[in-house]
Write a protein that holds these residues in place. Sequence first.
Motif, mmCIF file in Angstrom:
data_model
loop_
_atom_site.group_PDB
_atom_site.id
_atom_site.type_symbol
_atom_site.label_atom_id
_atom_site.label_comp_id
_atom_site.label_asym_id
_atom_site.label_seq_id
_atom_site.Cartn_x
_atom_site.Cartn_y
_atom_site.Cartn_z
ATOM 1 N N ASP A 154 0.810 -1.217 0.000
ATOM 2 C CA ASP A 154 0.000 0.000 0.000
ATOM 3 C C ASP A 154 0.848 1.274 0.000
ATOM 4 O O ASP A 154 0.466 2.273 -0.584
ATOM 5 C CB ASP A 154 -0.944 0.009 1.212
ATOM 6 C CG ASP A 154 -1.986 -1.100 1.125
ATOM 7 O OD1 ASP A 154 -2.122 -1.718 0.045
ATOM 8 O OD2 ASP A 154 -2.639 -1.364 2.150
ATOM 9 N N ALA A 155 1.991 1.258 0.689
ATOM 10 C CA ALA A 155 2.807 2.462 0.803
ATOM 11 C C ALA A 155 3.827 2.601 -0.322
ATOM 12 O O ALA A 155 4.151 3.717 -0.723
ATOM 13 C CB ALA A 155 3.537 2.463 2.156
ATOM 14 N N LEU A 156 4.330 1.481 -0.827
ATOM 15 C CA LEU A 156 5.425 1.538 -1.811
ATOM 16 C C LEU A 156 5.038 0.976 -3.168
ATOM 17 O O LEU A 156 5.838 1.022 -4.107
ATOM 18 C CB LEU A 156 6.639 0.764 -1.282
ATOM 19 C CG LEU A 156 7.191 1.208 0.076
ATOM 20 C CD1 LEU A 156 8.293 0.275 0.524
ATOM 21 C CD2 LEU A 156 7.692 2.642 0.006
ATOM 22 N N GLY A 157 3.839 0.428 -3.284
ATOM 23 C CA GLY A 157 3.406 -0.292 -4.472
ATOM 24 C C GLY A 157 3.789 0.323 -5.805
ATOM 25 O O GLY A 157 4.353 -0.369 -6.662
ATOM 26 N N PRO A 158 3.512 1.609 -6.045
ATOM 27 C CA PRO A 158 3.808 2.172 -7.364
ATOM 28 C C PRO A 158 5.291 2.140 -7.738
ATOM 29 O O PRO A 158 5.627 2.206 -8.906
ATOM 30 C CB PRO A 158 3.318 3.621 -7.242
ATOM 31 C CG PRO A 158 2.330 3.604 -6.129
ATOM 32 C CD PRO A 158 2.807 2.549 -5.183
ATOM 33 N N TRP A 159 6.151 2.044 -6.755
ATOM 34 C CA TRP A 159 7.591 2.099 -7.035
ATOM 35 C C TRP A 159 8.284 0.745 -6.911
ATOM 36 O O TRP A 159 9.478 0.641 -7.167
ATOM 37 C CB TRP A 159 8.261 3.107 -6.097
ATOM 38 C CG TRP A 159 7.663 4.448 -6.254
ATOM 39 C CD1 TRP A 159 7.947 5.363 -7.243
ATOM 40 C CD2 TRP A 159 6.644 5.035 -5.447
ATOM 41 N NE1 TRP A 159 7.156 6.463 -7.088
ATOM 42 C CE2 TRP A 159 6.343 6.301 -5.988
ATOM 43 C CE3 TRP A 159 5.937 4.612 -4.325
ATOM 44 C CZ2 TRP A 159 5.381 7.144 -5.436
ATOM 45 C CZ3 TRP A 159 4.981 5.437 -3.785
ATOM 46 C CH2 TRP A 159 4.720 6.695 -4.333
ATOM 47 N N LEU A 160 7.545 -0.279 -6.494
ATOM 48 C CA LEU A 160 8.166 -1.596 -6.351
ATOM 49 C C LEU A 160 8.367 -2.229 -7.722
ATOM 50 O O LEU A 160 7.509 -2.130 -8.592
ATOM 51 C CB LEU A 160 7.283 -2.509 -5.491
ATOM 52 C CG LEU A 160 7.157 -2.128 -4.019
ATOM 53 C CD1 LEU A 160 6.114 -3.024 -3.347
ATOM 54 C CD2 LEU A 160 8.480 -2.247 -3.304
ATOM 55 N N ARG A 161 9.477 -2.900 -7.896
ATOM 56 C CA ARG A 161 9.732 -3.681 -9.110
ATOM 57 C C ARG A 161 9.443 -5.136 -8.741
ATOM 58 O O ARG A 161 10.177 -5.738 -7.967
ATOM 59 C CB ARG A 161 11.172 -3.499 -9.574
ATOM 60 C CG ARG A 161 11.458 -2.083 -10.056
ATOM 61 C CD ARG A 161 12.881 -1.945 -10.563
ATOM 62 N NE ARG A 161 13.877 -2.156 -9.528
ATOM 63 C CZ ARG A 161 14.302 -1.203 -8.698
ATOM 64 N NH1 ARG A 161 13.825 0.028 -8.793
ATOM 65 N NH2 ARG A 161 15.205 -1.467 -7.786
ATOM 66 N N ILE A 162 8.357 -5.664 -9.273
ATOM 67 C CA ILE A 162 7.912 -7.006 -8.904
ATOM 68 C C ILE A 162 8.079 -7.930 -10.094
ATOM 69 O O ILE A 162 7.534 -7.677 -11.171
ATOM 70 C CB ILE A 162 6.450 -6.976 -8.434
ATOM 71 C CG1 ILE A 162 6.337 -6.061 -7.213
ATOM 72 C CG2 ILE A 162 5.961 -8.381 -8.107
ATOM 73 C CD1 ILE A 162 4.924 -5.735 -6.794
ATOM 74 N N CYS A 163 8.838 -8.999 -9.901
ATOM 75 C CA CYS A 163 9.033 -10.009 -10.948
ATOM 76 C C CYS A 163 8.315 -11.281 -10.494
ATOM 77 O O CYS A 163 8.450 -11.683 -9.340
ATOM 78 C CB CYS A 163 10.520 -10.321 -11.132
ATOM 79 S SG CYS A 163 11.480 -8.885 -11.628
ATOM 80 N N PRO A 164 7.557 -11.906 -11.376
ATOM 81 C CA PRO A 164 6.842 -13.134 -10.995
ATOM 82 C C PRO A 164 7.822 -14.212 -10.540
ATOM 83 O O PRO A 164 8.917 -14.326 -11.081
ATOM 84 C CB PRO A 164 6.129 -13.551 -12.270
ATOM 85 C CG PRO A 164 6.246 -12.428 -13.211
ATOM 86 C CD PRO A 164 7.359 -11.546 -12.765
ATOM 87 N N GLY A 165 7.386 -15.017 -9.538
ATOM 88 C CA GLY A 165 8.215 -16.124 -9.078
ATOM 89 C C GLY A 165 8.225 -17.249 -10.081
ATOM 90 O O GLY A 165 7.394 -17.305 -10.984
ATOM 91 N N VAL A 166 9.175 -18.162 -9.925
ATOM 92 C CA VAL A 166 9.258 -19.291 -10.871
ATOM 93 C C VAL A 166 8.554 -20.504 -10.318
ATOM 94 O O VAL A 166 8.320 -20.633 -9.181
ATOM 95 C CB VAL A 166 10.725 -19.662 -11.182
ATOM 96 C CG1 VAL A 166 11.325 -18.598 -12.059
ATOM 97 C CG2 VAL A 166 11.540 -19.852 -9.922
#
Length: 76
Positions: free
Chosen positions: A64-76
Amino acid sequence: MLEYRDKIVQEVAACACDRCGRRLTPGDDDWHEKLSVEYRGGYFSVFGDGATVSIDLCQQCVRDALGPWLRICPGV
Ligand SMILES: [Zn+2]
């Protein structure tokens, strides 16, 4: 030959989210999803020279606080 002695150590028993106050314990399913950050700033830190900065957040507050700036890569 090495000799050993007993040593008492501390471990983290709980963590309260600094944003929402939710209390997590090692038995909770998302215990390992929390985020804890602590570092010491240098001479030009915006928090003050040598200030220690720390925060503990549950995973919902990280999103909620950092979402727009997080770099999220799908897990394998
Ligand atoms: Zn939270």
